[in-house]
Design an enzyme around this catalytic site. Structure first.
Site, PDB file in Angstrom:
ATOM      1  N   GLY A  12      -7.490  17.523  11.807  1.00 26.29           N
ATOM      2  CA  GLY A  12      -7.184  16.318  12.586  1.00 26.29           C
ATOM      3  C   GLY A  12      -6.660  16.644  13.970  1.00 26.29           C
ATOM      4  O   GLY A  12      -6.457  17.804  14.332  1.00 26.29           O
ATOM      5  N   CYS A 128       5.909   9.534  17.363  1.00 25.97           N
ATOM      6  CA  CYS A 128       5.769  10.192  18.680  1.00 25.97           C
ATOM      7  C   CYS A 128       6.516   9.458  19.795  1.00 25.97           C
ATOM      8  O   CYS A 128       7.175  10.087  20.631  1.00 25.97           O
ATOM      9  CB  CYS A 128       4.291  10.349  19.036  1.00 25.97           C
ATOM     10  N   HIS A 244       1.749  10.004  26.027  1.00 27.49           N
ATOM     11  CA  HIS A 244       2.343   8.666  25.980  1.00 27.49           C
ATOM     12  C   HIS A 244       3.288   8.493  27.176  1.00 27.49           C
ATOM     13  O   HIS A 244       4.068   9.396  27.490  1.00 27.49           O
ATOM     14  CB  HIS A 244       3.180   8.476  24.710  1.00 27.49           C
TER      15      HIS A 244
HETATM   16  O1  25A Z   1      -0.499   6.903   7.803  1.00 27.47           O
HETATM   17  P1  25A Z   1      -0.110   7.236   9.220  1.00 27.47           P
HETATM   18  O2  25A Z   1       1.192   8.039   9.278  1.00 27.47           O
HETATM   19  O3  25A Z   1       0.018   6.013  10.086  1.00 27.47           O
HETATM   20  O4  25A Z   1      -1.300   8.204   9.860  1.00 27.47           O
HETATM   21  C1  25A Z   1      -2.681   7.782   9.978  1.00 27.47           C
HETATM   22  C2  25A Z   1      -3.499   8.754  10.811  1.00 27.47           C
HETATM   23  O5  25A Z   1      -2.783   8.953  12.014  1.00 27.47           O
HETATM   24  C3  25A Z   1      -2.962  10.303  12.414  1.00 27.47           C
HETATM   25  C4  25A Z   1      -3.796  11.089  11.415  1.00 27.47           C
HETATM   26  O6  25A Z   1      -5.174  11.170  11.933  1.00 27.47           O
HETATM   27  C5  25A Z   1      -3.750  10.171  10.208  1.00 27.47           C
HETATM   28  O7  25A Z   1      -4.978  10.242   9.510  1.00 27.47           O
HETATM   29  N1  25A Z   1      -1.597  10.723  12.624  1.00 27.47           N
HETATM   30  C6  25A Z   1      -0.556  10.781  11.790  1.00 27.47           C
HETATM   31  N2  25A Z   1       0.559  11.107  12.424  1.00 27.47           N
HETATM   32  C7  25A Z   1       0.216  11.245  13.720  1.00 27.47           C
HETATM   33  C8  25A Z   1       0.933  11.561  14.908  1.00 27.47           C
HETATM   34  N3  25A Z   1       2.247  11.797  14.921  1.00 27.47           N
HETATM   35  C9  25A Z   1      -1.152  11.016  13.840  1.00 27.47           C
HETATM   36  N4  25A Z   1      -1.785  11.091  14.987  1.00 27.47           N
HETATM   37  C10 25A Z   1      -1.065  11.403  16.068  1.00 27.47           C
HETATM   38  N5  25A Z   1       0.250  11.632  16.052  1.00 27.47           N
HETATM   39  P2  25A Z   1      -5.916  12.491  12.456  1.00 27.47           P
HETATM   40  O8  25A Z   1      -7.317  12.178  12.800  1.00 27.47           O
HETATM   41  O9  25A Z   1      -5.114  13.201  13.438  1.00 27.47           O
HETATM   42  O10 25A Z   1      -5.916  13.424  11.197  1.00 27.47           O
HETATM   43  C11 25A Z   1      -6.657  13.152  10.120  1.00 27.47           C
HETATM   44  C12 25A Z   1      -6.511  14.422   9.261  1.00 27.47           C
HETATM   45  O11 25A Z   1      -6.221  13.997   7.962  1.00 27.47           O
HETATM   46  C13 25A Z   1      -7.178  14.607   7.096  1.00 27.47           C
HETATM   47  N6  25A Z   1      -7.410  13.825   5.902  1.00 27.47           N
HETATM   48  C14 25A Z   1      -7.811  12.547   5.830  1.00 27.47           C
HETATM   49  N7  25A Z   1      -7.959  12.174   4.544  1.00 27.47           N
HETATM   50  C15 25A Z   1      -7.640  13.274   3.804  1.00 27.47           C
HETATM   51  C16 25A Z   1      -7.275  14.316   4.673  1.00 27.47           C
HETATM   52  N8  25A Z   1      -6.930  15.524   4.224  1.00 27.47           N
HETATM   53  C17 25A Z   1      -6.904  15.731   2.894  1.00 27.47           C
HETATM   54  N9  25A Z   1      -7.225  14.799   1.989  1.00 27.47           N
HETATM   55  C18 25A Z   1      -7.601  13.555   2.400  1.00 27.47           C
HETATM   56  N10 25A Z   1      -7.957  12.625   1.491  1.00 27.47           N
HETATM   57  C19 25A Z   1      -8.416  14.713   7.893  1.00 27.47           C
HETATM   58  O12 25A Z   1      -9.262  15.681   7.382  1.00 27.47           O
HETATM   59  C20 25A Z   1      -7.833  15.150   9.219  1.00 27.47           C
HETATM   60  O13 25A Z   1      -7.575  16.534   9.180  1.00 27.47           O
HETATM   61  P3  25A Z   1     -10.866  15.454   7.303  1.00 27.47           P
HETATM   62  O14 25A Z   1     -11.306  16.514   6.393  1.00 27.47           O
HETATM   63  O15 25A Z   1     -11.151  14.019   6.939  1.00 27.47           O
HETATM   64  O16 25A Z   1     -11.436  15.820   8.712  1.00 27.47           O
HETATM   65  C21 25A Z   1     -11.895  15.045   9.589  1.00 27.47           C
HETATM   66  C22 25A Z   1     -13.320  15.582   9.760  1.00 27.47           C
HETATM   67  O17 25A Z   1     -14.194  14.843   8.908  1.00 27.47           O
HETATM   68  C23 25A Z   1     -14.895  13.859   9.652  1.00 27.47           C
HETATM   69  N11 25A Z   1     -14.705  12.604   8.920  1.00 27.47           N
HETATM   70  C24 25A Z   1     -13.558  11.936   8.811  1.00 27.47           C
HETATM   71  N12 25A Z   1     -13.742  10.844   8.059  1.00 27.47           N
HETATM   72  C25 25A Z   1     -15.042  10.843   7.652  1.00 27.47           C
HETATM   73  C26 25A Z   1     -15.676  11.953   8.206  1.00 27.47           C
HETATM   74  N13 25A Z   1     -16.948  12.255   8.003  1.00 27.47           N
HETATM   75  C27 25A Z   1     -17.669  11.412   7.235  1.00 27.47           C
HETATM   76  N14 25A Z   1     -17.154  10.310   6.670  1.00 27.47           N
HETATM   77  C28 25A Z   1     -15.848   9.995   6.845  1.00 27.47           C
HETATM   78  N15 25A Z   1     -15.336   8.885   6.293  1.00 27.47           N
HETATM   79  C29 25A Z   1     -14.342  13.939  11.033  1.00 27.47           C
HETATM   80  O18 25A Z   1     -15.289  13.721  12.021  1.00 27.47           O
HETATM   81  C30 25A Z   1     -13.810  15.349  11.125  1.00 27.47           C
HETATM   82  O19 25A Z   1     -14.834  16.254  11.486  1.00 27.47           O
HETATM   83  O1  L14 Z   2       3.833   6.803  12.793  1.00 26.32           O
HETATM   84  O2  L14 Z   2      -1.699   4.971  16.451  1.00 26.32           O
HETATM   85  O3  L14 Z   2       3.619   8.791  13.589  1.00 26.32           O
HETATM   86  O4  L14 Z   2      -0.680   5.875  18.157  1.00 26.32           O
HETATM   87  C1  L14 Z   2       1.959   7.733  15.469  1.00 26.32           C
HETATM   88  C2  L14 Z   2       0.742   7.366  16.254  1.00 26.32           C
HETATM   89  C3  L14 Z   2       1.410   5.945  13.801  1.00 26.32           C
HETATM   90  C4  L14 Z   2       0.199   5.601  14.626  1.00 26.32           C
HETATM   91  C5  L14 Z   2       3.185   7.659  13.417  1.00 26.32           C
HETATM   92  C6  L14 Z   2      -0.747   5.568  16.946  1.00 26.32           C
HETATM   93  C7  L14 Z   2       1.836   7.375  14.018  1.00 26.32           C
HETATM   94  C8  L14 Z   2       0.441   5.906  16.078  1.00 26.32           C
END
Ligand code: 25A
Ligand code: L14
Length: 334
Positions: A12, A128, A244
């Site tokens: 991610g 963040c 941000h």
């Molecule tokens: O619940 P929250 O806290 O609100 O967080 C929600 C989202 O916010 C991001 C993070 O997204 C999270 O999913 N996030 C959280 N905290 C953050 C912060 N402080 C924040 N962003 C910024 N600041 P993200 O895109 O950064 O990371 C996603 C990662 O999570 C992995 N993941 C998702 N489901 C998972 C999982 N890992 C394990 N088990 C699960 N069930 C995800 O891995 C990614 O590493 P991935 O393997 O899904 O990799 C993404 C690759 O796969 C492709 N892809 C994604 N979805 C699909 C897909 N391909 C086909 N079909 C799909 N549905 C992507 O293109 C990529 O190549």
């Molecule tokens: O709670 O979408 O850490 O910009 C921070 C990024 C929630 C989503 C968290 C966004 C995330 C937020």
């Protein structure tokens, strides 16, 4: 001997920065285990000149792991963090899953490092937008207590993950080319726009605020452990990839002059003062990308309130707002 680290959500937007930050800061890791969903399993990533294979996250993924850095969304943390703890790891969780749990410390190392020692297996990384704000407010709070904060954010799309960055770029291209783009992540057009909603459809609470706004309110009080700090927030998405920006108005118990504030801010770790408006010097999102520091400028007395200051705070949301803060917590743990 080094420690073994697992990164959950390694593919991610945040996970990628966690890998880079561990290496850049020479974190003493003898193993870095990369975990993601089955979609990414088998992909190879080069880490320290070595090909590492992404493994599918399961409940058995944490054998031998000392520290688990989680950033794959709240539901993944809720399901898998307990398994990591059971296997003997300490989890640093970047999601909102455990932040307000009373047994989970919520930590910005420059602000409340003492909270780390109270952990029971999980330490939460704040939101963040909260991290960069409380970091800058800490040296000022040490001069005079904070009565009230009014904050408006201008948040980058990378906060919503790697797919959100692509959506903004493709939508921008489609609008310039006069073609169409089918939106998947944001509730409205994000290109050439400002959206007063962060989060999905159900982002709004009964009180009219979004989750993101209420996170800033509650997390700030918890990190300072001061229930007397009143906070009100408006969080806005803008078409910036990374970094941000925040307009922050703070009212203190006693007057702090701009000069005093500048001096205290400049002396504090992790903060850089960029405040020379005559020469058009102030913090910019475009300049903060890849930097560990949080930048502050446009320091002004609030003309409508005796003891209040205005400022503009900018930081890389994927670094101090996420990956760097998590790695700093891990550094304190070992
Ligand atoms: O619940 P929250 O806290 O609100 O967080 C929600 C989202 O916010 C991001 C993070 O997204 C999270 O999913 N996030 C959280 N905290 C953050 C912060 N402080 C924040 N962003 C910024 N600041 P993200 O895109 O950064 O990371 C996603 C990662 O999570 C992995 N993941 C998702 N489901 C998972 C999982 N890992 C394990 N088990 C699960 N069930 C995800 O891995 C990614 O590493 P991935 O393997 O899904 O990799 C993404 C690759 O796969 C492709 N892809 C994604 N979805 C699909 C897909 N391909 C086909 N079909 C799909 N549905 C992507 O293109 C990529 O190549
Ligand atoms: O709670 O979408 O850490 O910009 C921070 C990024 C929630 C989503 C968290 C966004 C995330 C937020």
């Amino acid at each position: 001997m080094g420690v073994s680290v697992a990164i959950v959500g390694a593919t991610g937007a945040v996970g990628q920065e966690m890998i880079k930050t561990l290496i850049d800061r020479n974190f003493p890791a003898d193993e870095i285990r990369l975990l993601a969903s089955h979609r990414s399993a088998g992909k190879k990533v080069e880490v320290r000149g070595e090909e590492l294979e992404i493994q599918e996250l399961t409940h058995e993924s944490f054998e031998g792991i000392r520290i688990g850095l989680f950033s794959a969304g709240g539901s993944i943390s809720k399901e898998f963090a307990p398994s990591a703890v059971k296997a003997g790891a300490v989890v640093v969780d970047n999601t909102s899953a455990f932040r307000m749990d009373e047994n989970t410390p919520l930590v910005v190392p420059e602000v409340n490092p003492g909270a780390i020692a109270k952990h029971k297996g999980i330490i939460a990384n704040p939101n963040c937008s909260t991290i960069q704000m409380v970091l800058v407010l800490k040296p000022l709070y040490d001069i005079s207590r904070i009565k009230r904060i009014v904050v408006s954010t201008y948040q980058a799309v990378s906060g919503a993950g790697a797919k959100a960055i692509l959506e903004m770029q493709e939508e921008t291209r489609a609008l310039l080319d006069g073609t169409t783009y089918e939106r998947k992540i944001f509730p409205h057009q994000v290109a050439f726009n400002a959206l007063p909603q962060i989060g999905q459809k159900n982002a709004f609470q009964e009180n009219g605020y979004t989750d993101e706004e209420m996170k800033m309110v509650k997390e700030t009080v918890k990190i300072f452990s001061d229930p007397n700090i009143r906070v009100t927030a408006t969080t806005v998405r803008i078409p910036v990839v990374r970094g941000h920006s925040e307009s922050v108005n703070v009212e203190f118990e006693n007057k702090i002059t701009v000069e005093e504030a500048r001096k205290a801010l400049a002396a504090f770790p992790g903060i850089v003062v960029q405040d020379d408006p005559k020469n058009q010097i102030y913090p910019l999102a475009s300049e903060c990308v890849g930097k560990y520091e949080t930048f502050v400028g446009r320091l002004r007395q609030d003309l409508s309130c005796e003891n209040a200051l205005n400022m503009w705070i900018v930081s890389d949301n994927l670094l101090k707002g996420a990956a760097l803060n998590a790695v700093q917590i891990a550094e304190k743990l070992i």
